[in-house]
Design a protein around this motif. Structure first.
Motif, PDB file in Angstrom:
ATOM      1  N   MET A 158     -16.676  21.401  31.351  1.00 43.66           N
ATOM      2  CA  MET A 158     -15.641  22.347  31.729  1.00 43.66           C
ATOM      3  C   MET A 158     -16.316  23.686  32.045  1.00 43.66           C
ATOM      4  O   MET A 158     -17.125  24.153  31.270  1.00 43.66           O
ATOM      5  CB  MET A 158     -14.667  22.497  30.559  1.00 43.66           C
ATOM      6  N   ASP A 159     -15.962  24.275  33.189  1.00 49.31           N
ATOM      7  CA  ASP A 159     -16.557  25.579  33.502  1.00 49.31           C
ATOM      8  C   ASP A 159     -15.793  26.703  32.784  1.00 49.31           C
ATOM      9  O   ASP A 159     -14.755  26.462  32.182  1.00 49.31           O
ATOM     10  CB  ASP A 159     -16.656  25.804  35.015  1.00 49.31           C
ATOM     11  N   VAL A 160     -16.334  27.887  32.850  1.00 43.90           N
ATOM     12  CA  VAL A 160     -15.774  29.013  32.087  1.00 43.90           C
ATOM     13  C   VAL A 160     -14.341  29.319  32.523  1.00 43.90           C
ATOM     14  O   VAL A 160     -13.478  29.585  31.679  1.00 43.90           O
ATOM     15  CB  VAL A 160     -16.678  30.265  32.219  1.00 43.90           C
ATOM     16  N   ARG A 161     -14.061  29.272  33.813  1.00 44.22           N
ATOM     17  CA  ARG A 161     -12.692  29.552  34.274  1.00 44.22           C
ATOM     18  C   ARG A 161     -11.702  28.545  33.704  1.00 44.22           C
ATOM     19  O   ARG A 161     -10.598  28.917  33.291  1.00 44.22           O
ATOM     20  CB  ARG A 161     -12.619  29.562  35.802  1.00 44.22           C
ATOM     21  N   GLN A 162     -12.101  27.274  33.654  1.00 40.93           N
ATOM     22  CA  GLN A 162     -11.220  26.250  33.087  1.00 40.93           C
ATOM     23  C   GLN A 162     -11.058  26.444  31.586  1.00 40.93           C
ATOM     24  O   GLN A 162      -9.968  26.253  31.043  1.00 40.93           O
ATOM     25  CB  GLN A 162     -11.759  24.854  33.395  1.00 40.93           C
ATOM     26  N   THR A 163     -12.129  26.826  30.911  1.00 44.12           N
ATOM     27  CA  THR A 163     -12.065  27.086  29.471  1.00 44.12           C
ATOM     28  C   THR A 163     -11.101  28.232  29.175  1.00 44.12           C
ATOM     29  O   THR A 163     -10.257  28.129  28.285  1.00 44.12           O
ATOM     30  CB  THR A 163     -13.472  27.411  28.915  1.00 44.12           C
ATOM     31  N   ILE A 164     -11.209  29.312  29.932  1.00 45.94           N
ATOM     32  CA  ILE A 164     -10.302  30.451  29.739  1.00 45.94           C
ATOM     33  C   ILE A 164      -8.870  30.018  30.002  1.00 45.94           C
ATOM     34  O   ILE A 164      -7.957  30.330  29.231  1.00 45.94           O
ATOM     35  CB  ILE A 164     -10.701  31.631  30.650  1.00 45.94           C
ATOM     36  N   GLY A 165      -8.647  29.287  31.076  1.00 53.98           N
ATOM     37  CA  GLY A 165      -7.299  28.825  31.415  1.00 53.98           C
ATOM     38  C   GLY A 165      -6.704  27.936  30.345  1.00 53.98           C
ATOM     39  O   GLY A 165      -5.545  28.085  29.960  1.00 53.98           O
ATOM     40  N   TRP A 166      -7.501  27.003  29.846  1.00 54.00           N
ATOM     41  CA  TRP A 166      -7.062  26.083  28.791  1.00 54.00           C
ATOM     42  C   TRP A 166      -6.663  26.875  27.546  1.00 54.00           C
ATOM     43  O   TRP A 166      -5.600  26.660  26.968  1.00 54.00           O
ATOM     44  CB  TRP A 166      -8.199  25.123  28.481  1.00 54.00           C
ATOM     45  N   VAL A 193      -4.677  31.481  36.674  1.00 52.38           N
ATOM     46  CA  VAL A 193      -5.689  31.609  35.618  1.00 52.38           C
ATOM     47  C   VAL A 193      -5.644  30.369  34.729  1.00 52.38           C
ATOM     48  O   VAL A 193      -6.679  29.783  34.413  1.00 52.38           O
ATOM     49  CB  VAL A 193      -5.479  32.893  34.782  1.00 52.38           C
ATOM     50  N   GLU A 194      -4.459  29.935  34.341  1.00 50.26           N
ATOM     51  CA  GLU A 194      -4.329  28.762  33.476  1.00 50.26           C
ATOM     52  C   GLU A 194      -4.855  27.501  34.147  1.00 50.26           C
ATOM     53  O   GLU A 194      -5.323  26.591  33.469  1.00 50.26           O
ATOM     54  CB  GLU A 194      -2.876  28.571  33.031  1.00 50.26           C
ATOM     55  N   ARG A 195      -4.791  27.431  35.460  1.00 51.43           N
ATOM     56  CA  ARG A 195      -5.318  26.276  36.195  1.00 51.43           C
ATOM     57  C   ARG A 195      -6.804  26.417  36.498  1.00 51.43           C
ATOM     58  O   ARG A 195      -7.401  25.538  37.105  1.00 51.43           O
ATOM     59  CB  ARG A 195      -4.533  26.065  37.482  1.00 51.43           C
ATOM     60  N   GLY A 196      -7.422  27.530  36.081  1.00 55.08           N
ATOM     61  CA  GLY A 196      -8.853  27.740  36.288  1.00 55.08           C
ATOM     62  C   GLY A 196      -9.208  28.106  37.712  1.00 55.08           C
ATOM     63  O   GLY A 196     -10.323  27.869  38.157  1.00 55.08           O
ATOM     64  N   MET A 197      -8.275  28.722  38.426  1.00 58.22           N
ATOM     65  CA  MET A 197      -8.479  29.032  39.842  1.00 58.22           C
ATOM     66  C   MET A 197      -8.836  30.494  40.103  1.00 58.22           C
ATOM     67  O   MET A 197      -9.029  30.870  41.252  1.00 58.22           O
ATOM     68  CB  MET A 197      -7.220  28.671  40.626  1.00 58.22           C
ATOM     69  N   GLU A 198      -8.890  31.317  39.075  1.00 58.37           N
ATOM     70  CA  GLU A 198      -9.150  32.751  39.250  1.00 58.37           C
ATOM     71  C   GLU A 198     -10.365  33.194  38.438  1.00 58.37           C
ATOM     72  O   GLU A 198     -10.597  32.702  37.338  1.00 58.37           O
ATOM     73  CB  GLU A 198      -7.949  33.584  38.795  1.00 58.37           C
ATOM     74  N   ILE A 210     -13.823  23.932  24.060  1.00 64.80           N
ATOM     75  CA  ILE A 210     -12.750  22.945  24.062  1.00 64.80           C
ATOM     76  C   ILE A 210     -13.316  21.571  23.729  1.00 64.80           C
ATOM     77  O   ILE A 210     -14.333  21.164  24.281  1.00 64.80           O
ATOM     78  CB  ILE A 210     -12.094  22.857  25.470  1.00 64.80           C
ATOM     79  N   ASP A 211     -12.638  20.855  22.843  1.00 63.60           N
ATOM     80  CA  ASP A 211     -13.008  19.471  22.563  1.00 63.60           C
ATOM     81  C   ASP A 211     -12.552  18.638  23.762  1.00 63.60           C
ATOM     82  O   ASP A 211     -11.366  18.629  24.098  1.00 63.60           O
ATOM     83  CB  ASP A 211     -12.307  18.999  21.284  1.00 63.60           C
TER      84      ASP A 211
END
Length: 90
Positions: free
Chosen positions: A1-9, A39-44, A69-70
């Motif tokens: 998972m990249d950082v944007r996805q981690t933040i979004g999650w 942001v939640e979808r990891g697009m920003e 994230i696990d």
């Protein structure tokens, strides 16, 4: 998972745990609601100021948005749709 996805999650997980809609989070953080969704979808690529605004509304440290994230963890459940009941005295 990249950082944007981690933040979004983490943003979604924390927002849902607090019982906040994307709209309410956006309103209180003074950010556009559609931006919260992206942001939640990891697009920003989120700025530090935006991270601070989200963390302030969610009453967490900014570092909580970077929590690892696990990969087996289920996706955070959405909030029940519709308006929430008003709290007594409001």
């Amino acid at each position: 998972m990249d950082v944007r996805q981690t933040i979004g999650w983490n943003l979604r997980r924390l927002r849902v745990a607090k019982g906040l809609s994307q709209e309410r989070l956006a309103l209180e953080a003074e950010i556009d609601r559609s931006y919260v969704g992206r942001v939640e979808r990891g697009m920003e690529n989120v700025t530090v100021a935006t991270l601070e605004a989200f963390a302030g509304v969610l009453s967490v440290n900014v570092s909580a948005l970077f929590a690892e994230i696990d990969p087996r963890a289920p996706k955070p459940k959405p909030l029940r749709s519709g308006r929430k009941q008003k709290e007594p005295g409001r």
